[in-house]
Design a protein around this motif. Structure first.
Motif, PDB file in Angstrom:
ATOM      1  N   ALA A 160       0.835  -1.199   0.000  1.00 65.37           N
ATOM      2  CA  ALA A 160       0.000   0.000   0.000  1.00 65.37           C
ATOM      3  C   ALA A 160       0.869   1.248   0.000  1.00 65.37           C
ATOM      4  N   SER A 161       1.951   1.210   0.744  1.00 70.98           N
ATOM      5  CA  SER A 161       2.859   2.352   0.802  1.00 70.98           C
ATOM      6  C   SER A 161       3.471   2.654  -0.565  1.00 70.98           C
ATOM      7  N   GLU A 162       3.824   1.610  -1.299  1.00 69.99           N
ATOM      8  CA  GLU A 162       4.387   1.798  -2.640  1.00 69.99           C
ATOM      9  C   GLU A 162       3.365   2.449  -3.574  1.00 69.99           C
ATOM     10  N   THR A 163       2.121   1.996  -3.513  1.00 63.83           N
ATOM     11  CA  THR A 163       1.089   2.566  -4.372  1.00 63.83           C
ATOM     12  C   THR A 163       0.786   4.014  -3.974  1.00 63.83           C
ATOM     13  N   VAL A 164       0.717   4.277  -2.678  1.00 65.22           N
ATOM     14  CA  VAL A 164       0.471   5.644  -2.209  1.00 65.22           C
ATOM     15  C   VAL A 164       1.604   6.560  -2.656  1.00 65.22           C
ATOM     16  N   THR A 165       2.835   6.071  -2.624  1.00 67.27           N
ATOM     17  CA  THR A 165       3.977   6.871  -3.069  1.00 67.27           C
ATOM     18  C   THR A 165       3.879   7.176  -4.558  1.00 67.27           C
ATOM     19  N   LEU A 166       3.356   6.240  -5.339  1.00 68.59           N
ATOM     20  CA  LEU A 166       3.166   6.509  -6.770  1.00 68.59           C
ATOM     21  C   LEU A 166       2.222   7.691  -7.002  1.00 68.59           C
ATOM     22  N   VAL A 167       1.266   7.865  -6.091  1.00 70.08           N
ATOM     23  CA  VAL A 167       0.281   8.936  -6.252  1.00 70.08           C
ATOM     24  C   VAL A 167       0.736  10.223  -5.550  1.00 70.08           C
ATOM     25  N   LEU A 168       1.214  10.098  -4.313  1.00 68.10           N
ATOM     26  CA  LEU A 168       1.493  11.277  -3.495  1.00 68.10           C
ATOM     27  C   LEU A 168       2.959  11.679  -3.446  1.00 68.10           C
ATOM     28  N   GLY A 169       3.854  10.850  -3.985  1.00 68.10           N
ATOM     29  CA  GLY A 169       5.279  11.155  -3.930  1.00 68.10           C
ATOM     30  C   GLY A 169       5.608  12.474  -4.620  1.00 68.10           C
ATOM     31  N   GLU A 170       6.595  13.191  -4.069  1.00 70.72           N
ATOM     32  CA  GLU A 170       6.974  14.487  -4.633  1.00 70.72           C
ATOM     33  C   GLU A 170       7.452  14.374  -6.072  1.00 70.72           C
ATOM     34  N   ASP A 171       8.127  13.297  -6.401  1.00 67.02           N
ATOM     35  CA  ASP A 171       8.666  13.114  -7.747  1.00 67.02           C
ATOM     36  C   ASP A 171       7.694  12.418  -8.688  1.00 67.02           C
ATOM     37  N   SER A 172       6.543  12.021  -8.170  1.00 68.35           N
ATOM     38  CA  SER A 172       5.579  11.293  -8.986  1.00 68.35           C
ATOM     39  C   SER A 172       4.729  12.259  -9.800  1.00 68.35           C
ATOM     40  N   PRO A 173       4.726  12.093 -11.125  1.00 62.26           N
ATOM     41  CA  PRO A 173       3.864  12.961 -11.943  1.00 62.26           C
ATOM     42  C   PRO A 173       2.420  12.490 -11.865  1.00 62.26           C
ATOM     43  N   LEU A 174       1.508  13.370 -12.198  1.00 57.16           N
ATOM     44  CA  LEU A 174       0.100  12.981 -12.284  1.00 57.16           C
ATOM     45  C   LEU A 174      -0.061  11.961 -13.403  1.00 57.16           C
ATOM     46  N   PRO A 175      -0.932  10.983 -13.224  1.00 61.23           N
ATOM     47  CA  PRO A 175      -1.162   9.999 -14.286  1.00 61.23           C
ATOM     48  C   PRO A 175      -1.670  10.691 -15.552  1.00 61.23           C
ATOM     49  N   GLU A 176      -1.183  10.219 -16.672  1.00 54.66           N
ATOM     50  CA  GLU A 176      -1.537  10.866 -17.939  1.00 54.66           C
ATOM     51  C   GLU A 176      -2.908  10.437 -18.453  1.00 54.66           C
ATOM     52  N   GLY A 177      -3.161   9.156 -18.489  1.00 51.40           N
ATOM     53  CA  GLY A 177      -4.400   8.674 -19.090  1.00 51.40           C
ATOM     54  C   GLY A 177      -5.410   8.192 -18.069  1.00 51.40           C
ATOM     55  N   ALA A 178      -6.643   8.088 -18.520  1.00 51.05           N
ATOM     56  CA  ALA A 178      -7.716   7.610 -17.655  1.00 51.05           C
ATOM     57  C   ALA A 178      -7.476   6.165 -17.220  1.00 51.05           C
ATOM     58  N   ALA A 179      -6.864   5.360 -18.086  1.00 54.98           N
ATOM     59  CA  ALA A 179      -6.582   3.961 -17.745  1.00 54.98           C
ATOM     60  C   ALA A 179      -5.588   3.872 -16.591  1.00 54.98           C
ATOM     61  N   HIS A 180      -4.606   4.767 -16.578  1.00 52.05           N
ATOM     62  CA  HIS A 180      -3.615   4.776 -15.500  1.00 52.05           C
ATOM     63  C   HIS A 180      -4.268   5.189 -14.177  1.00 52.05           C
ATOM     64  N   VAL A 181      -5.152   6.174 -14.232  1.00 56.83           N
ATOM     65  CA  VAL A 181      -5.888   6.594 -13.038  1.00 56.83           C
ATOM     66  C   VAL A 181      -6.728   5.430 -12.520  1.00 56.83           C
ATOM     67  N   GLU A 182      -7.429   4.775 -13.423  1.00 51.34           N
ATOM     68  CA  GLU A 182      -8.288   3.652 -13.029  1.00 51.34           C
ATOM     69  C   GLU A 182      -7.476   2.523 -12.407  1.00 51.34           C
ATOM     70  N   ASP A 183      -6.312   2.238 -12.978  1.00 50.32           N
ATOM     71  CA  ASP A 183      -5.438   1.194 -12.430  1.00 50.32           C
ATOM     72  C   ASP A 183      -5.007   1.538 -11.007  1.00 50.32           C
ATOM     73  N   LEU A 184      -4.591   2.774 -10.787  1.00 49.67           N
ATOM     74  CA  LEU A 184      -4.165   3.190  -9.444  1.00 49.67           C
ATOM     75  C   LEU A 184      -5.327   3.166  -8.456  1.00 49.67           C
ATOM     76  N   VAL A 185      -6.509   3.572  -8.906  1.00 51.17           N
ATOM     77  CA  VAL A 185      -7.688   3.538  -8.031  1.00 51.17           C
ATOM     78  C   VAL A 185      -8.003   2.100  -7.631  1.00 51.17           C
ATOM     79  N   TRP A 186      -7.976   1.176  -8.576  1.00 50.75           N
ATOM     80  CA  TRP A 186      -8.258  -0.227  -8.264  1.00 50.75           C
ATOM     81  C   TRP A 186      -7.228  -0.783  -7.287  1.00 50.75           C
ATOM     82  N   ARG A 187      -5.975  -0.419  -7.484  1.00 50.31           N
ATOM     83  CA  ARG A 187      -4.924  -0.874  -6.558  1.00 50.31           C
ATOM     84  C   ARG A 187      -5.163  -0.332  -5.157  1.00 50.31           C
ATOM     85  N   LEU A 188      -5.493   0.958  -5.067  1.00 53.23           N
ATOM     86  CA  LEU A 188      -5.751   1.550  -3.750  1.00 53.23           C
ATOM     87  C   LEU A 188      -6.977   0.926  -3.094  1.00 53.23           C
TER      88      LEU A 188
END
Length: 135
Positions: A8-36
């Protein structure tokens, strides 16, 4: 439990990390939401039912992903923050398993425990055999 928190920490870091860019596509957002959502479910199984942190994360996880670029990213960040709060609660409380995973069975004995039990049984047999009167 540590594995669930680390994942969970790894996935949260993908979203909230300072160096993490916002997801580009809707599919990437959906993937991260499902993981969370999966992390919330896994962590929720080890949290006392009805805890406010769990209820908030579950409520956010049950909402549908909003349409549009910014609303979907805001939702993703809010879900990641709720997951992060749930992880922090888990680390503070360390509740252990709420329900038995293996159906209430006894824990499996270690090899050394079996050796001690066999030795005690053998010693008891020797003592009983030695105490029987000879005819």
């Amino acid at each position: 439990m540590r594995d669930h928190v680390m994942a969970a920490s790894e996935t949260v870091t993908l979203v909230l990390g300072e160096d993490s860019p916002l997801p580009e596509g809707a599919a990437h957002v959906e993937d991260l939401v499902w993981r969370l959502r999966g992390h919330v479910a896994q962590l929720g199984a080890r949290t006392a039912p009805g805890h406010p942190t769990l209820l908030r994360a579950q409520q956010l996880g049950s909402d549908s992903i909003p349409e549009g670029y910014m609303p979907s990213r805001v939702y993703l960040v809010r879900l990641a923050e709720a997951t992060q709060e749930l992880m922090a609660h888990m680390e503070r409380a360390d509740p252990g398993p709420i329900s038995s995973v293996d159906g209430g069975r006894w824990p499996r004995p270690t090899v050394n425990a079996l050796r001690v039990a066999i030795f005690a049984l053998a010693l008891t047999c020797v003592i009983v055999a030695a105490s029987v009167p000879r005819t």
